[in-house]
Every structure is written in structure tokens, then in C-alpha cells.
Scaffold this motif. Structure first.
Motif, PDB file in Angstrom:
ATOM      1  N   THR A  38       0.835  -1.203   0.000  1.00 21.45           N
ATOM      2  CA  THR A  38       0.000   0.000   0.000  1.00 21.45           C
ATOM      3  C   THR A  38       0.867   1.250   0.000  1.00 21.45           C
ATOM      4  O   THR A  38       0.625   2.188  -0.755  1.00 21.45           O
ATOM      5  CB  THR A  38      -0.940   0.003   1.224  1.00 21.45           C
ATOM      6  OG1 THR A  38      -1.830  -1.118   1.127  1.00 21.45           O
ATOM      7  CG2 THR A  38      -1.744   1.280   1.313  1.00 21.45           C
ATOM      8  N   LYS A  43      -1.806   2.586  -3.572  1.00 20.18           N
ATOM      9  CA  LYS A  43      -3.145   2.038  -3.769  1.00 20.18           C
ATOM     10  C   LYS A  43      -3.377   1.046  -2.631  1.00 20.18           C
ATOM     11  O   LYS A  43      -2.499   0.234  -2.322  1.00 20.18           O
ATOM     12  CB  LYS A  43      -3.286   1.354  -5.119  1.00 20.18           C
ATOM     13  CG  LYS A  43      -3.181   2.337  -6.290  1.00 20.18           C
ATOM     14  CD  LYS A  43      -3.635   1.721  -7.584  1.00 20.18           C
ATOM     15  CE  LYS A  43      -3.467   2.637  -8.768  1.00 20.18           C
ATOM     16  NZ  LYS A  43      -4.104   3.931  -8.645  1.00 20.18           N
ATOM     17  N   VAL A  44      -4.556   1.116  -2.004  1.00 16.96           N
ATOM     18  CA  VAL A  44      -4.802   0.291  -0.822  1.00 16.96           C
ATOM     19  C   VAL A  44      -4.832  -1.186  -1.189  1.00 16.96           C
ATOM     20  O   VAL A  44      -5.554  -1.613  -2.097  1.00 16.96           O
ATOM     21  CB  VAL A  44      -6.122   0.702  -0.129  1.00 16.96           C
ATOM     22  CG1 VAL A  44      -6.437  -0.246   1.026  1.00 16.96           C
ATOM     23  CG2 VAL A  44      -6.044   2.140   0.367  1.00 16.96           C
ATOM     24  N   THR A  45      -4.030  -1.953  -0.467  1.00 16.33           N
ATOM     25  CA  THR A  45      -3.977  -3.408  -0.598  1.00 16.33           C
ATOM     26  C   THR A  45      -4.286  -4.021   0.761  1.00 16.33           C
ATOM     27  O   THR A  45      -3.741  -3.587   1.777  1.00 16.33           O
ATOM     28  CB  THR A  45      -2.590  -3.867  -1.087  1.00 16.33           C
ATOM     29  OG1 THR A  45      -2.370  -3.347  -2.391  1.00 16.33           O
ATOM     30  CG2 THR A  45      -2.495  -5.384  -1.137  1.00 16.33           C
ATOM     31  N   THR A  56      -5.453  -6.056  -3.968  1.00 18.08           N
ATOM     32  CA  THR A  56      -5.496  -4.603  -4.107  1.00 18.08           C
ATOM     33  C   THR A  56      -6.918  -4.221  -4.469  1.00 18.08           C
ATOM     34  O   THR A  56      -7.456  -4.697  -5.473  1.00 18.08           O
ATOM     35  CB  THR A  56      -4.509  -4.124  -5.180  1.00 18.08           C
ATOM     36  OG1 THR A  56      -3.187  -4.508  -4.788  1.00 18.08           O
ATOM     37  CG2 THR A  56      -4.571  -2.609  -5.348  1.00 18.08           C
ATOM     38  N   VAL A  67      -4.174   6.338  -2.174  1.00 18.89           N
ATOM     39  CA  VAL A  67      -3.779   6.770  -0.840  1.00 18.89           C
ATOM     40  C   VAL A  67      -3.400   8.249  -0.811  1.00 18.89           C
ATOM     41  O   VAL A  67      -2.613   8.716  -1.631  1.00 18.89           O
ATOM     42  CB  VAL A  67      -2.600   5.919  -0.318  1.00 18.89           C
ATOM     43  CG1 VAL A  67      -2.115   6.431   1.027  1.00 18.89           C
ATOM     44  CG2 VAL A  67      -3.004   4.456  -0.221  1.00 18.89           C
TER      45      VAL A  67
END
Length: 197
Positions: A38, A43-45, A56, A67
Motif C-alpha cells: 500500500t 493504492k490500498v492493498t 489490491t 492513498v
């Protein structure tokens, strides 16, 4: 430093919040690998507890969570991740996992307008009314703000509510343009008002 060992599964909860609207969008879980991905990819994982693998958010739907910031709580065992979402967040198609609309409410729109005017000031695109105001300088912007204020007063005195509200909107818009031109934001005016309260 995050404490992944507090929970026996090595996971920490990650609360996902829209950076612009302040709405809580969803809750997921991260292990150290998901957190590091992340941070590196912005990008949020998450760690999928059912599939036992990293995922993801948006890798299949295209609805990524970009993010903006990451903060740890006081016990270092929960994350607050502020994001700019691309599309709905919930797998059901709603904006949030609680079925709420993810929209700026009330006066919070003024921050979005301020951000838009800041971007105009930075990029100065041709053909933009806002750009033309910035190019004409302080005197022209201030004069336009004064004209709009007078028109709002006229609308109020004439009991023409529709015109009054229209002109008040013009006053706010031109005030934010002037604030931006002078190196300030609408939040600076709010801070001044709060200091008087």
C-alpha cells in the motif's frame, strides 16, 4: 511502528476514509506485506482473510483507493487511511460499505470549490473565467467582488430571493478567487471567524 503481533492472526484493521468528504468507506485488514505494498504503490492493498492472499482494492473492478495519507492510532494496532476513491467502494455497488452516499455535504463543498480554484490558479488554463480574473490582478478581482456584493444587497432589498441567493453564490465564488490570489484559502476566513466566536 505498527504492532502486528497484538492479534494472533498478525493483521491490523485499516479504516478507509474519503480524504475529501470525510466519509468512512470501508474496513479491511492488513498484514505487514499488504501495508508495505500500500505504501509503495499508493493504492490500498488488504489481506483477504477468506482467500488468504493479498488483494489490491480495485484490481478487478477498477475502483481503486488512491492513498492520500496513512496514520496509526495511539496503540499502534489500527490504521486510518485517507483515500481518493475511484468509483463505488462496496462490492454491492454502493459508495460505502454502509450504503451511504459519499458526497460532500453542506458547507464542505466550499473546500472542494477552494481546491478547484487553487488548481485553476496553478494551471491557468486558457478560456477559463477564473484564469481571466487571476490574470487581471487584485484590483479587478476586488472590484468584481464588490459588484457581486452590491447585486446581492439589491436582491435582498427587492425581496427577490432567487436573485439574492444567486448573487450570494457569486460573492462567495469571487471572494475565494480573491483569497487565492492573495495567498489565502477559505479555511483562513473560517479560522478568523472561529477566533471571534
Amino acid at each position: 511502528m505498527l504492532d502486528y503481533k497484538k492479534n494472533s492472526d498478525g493483521l491490523v484493521p485499516a479504516i478507509i476514509q474519503d480524504a475529501k468528504t470525510g466519509k468512512v468507506l470501508m474496513l479491511g485488514y492488513m498484514n505487514e506485506e499488504a501495508y508495505n505494498k500500500t505504501v509503495s504503490e499508493k493504492k490500498v492493498t488488504f489481506w483477504s482473510r477468506t482467500r488468504k492472499t493479498l488483494w489490491t482494492k480495485g484490481e478487478t473492478s477498477g475502483n481503486f483507493l488512491n492513498v492520500v495519507s496513512i496514520a496509526e492510532d495511539c496503540d499502534n494496532d489500527t490504521l486510518l487511511i485517507k483515500v481518493n476513491p475511484e468509483g463505488p467502494v462496496c462490492h454491492t455497488g454502493t459508495d460505502t460499505c454502509w450504503g451511504e452516499d459519499n458526497k460532500l455535504e453542506g458547507v464542505m463543498f466550499l473546500k472542494e470549490l477552494q481546491d478547484f480554484i487553487d488548481k485553476r490558479h496553478e494551471e491557468m488554463p486558457e478560456g477559463s473565467y477564473t484564469t481571466s480574473l487571476f490574470q487581471k490582478g487584485t484590483n479587478k478581482i476586488a472590484k468584481k467582488l464588490g459588484e457581486e456584493a452590491v447585486e446581492a444587497v439589491i436582491g435582498a432589498m427587492a425581496n427577490d430571493d432567487e436573485n439574492f441567493l444567486y448573487e450570494c453564490a457569486d460573492v462567495l465564488y469571487h471572494m475565494i478567487v480573491l483569497l487565492t490570489h492573495k495567498g489565502y484559502r477559505i479555511e483562513d476566513v473560517v479560522a478568523e471567524l472561529k477566533s471571534r466566536h
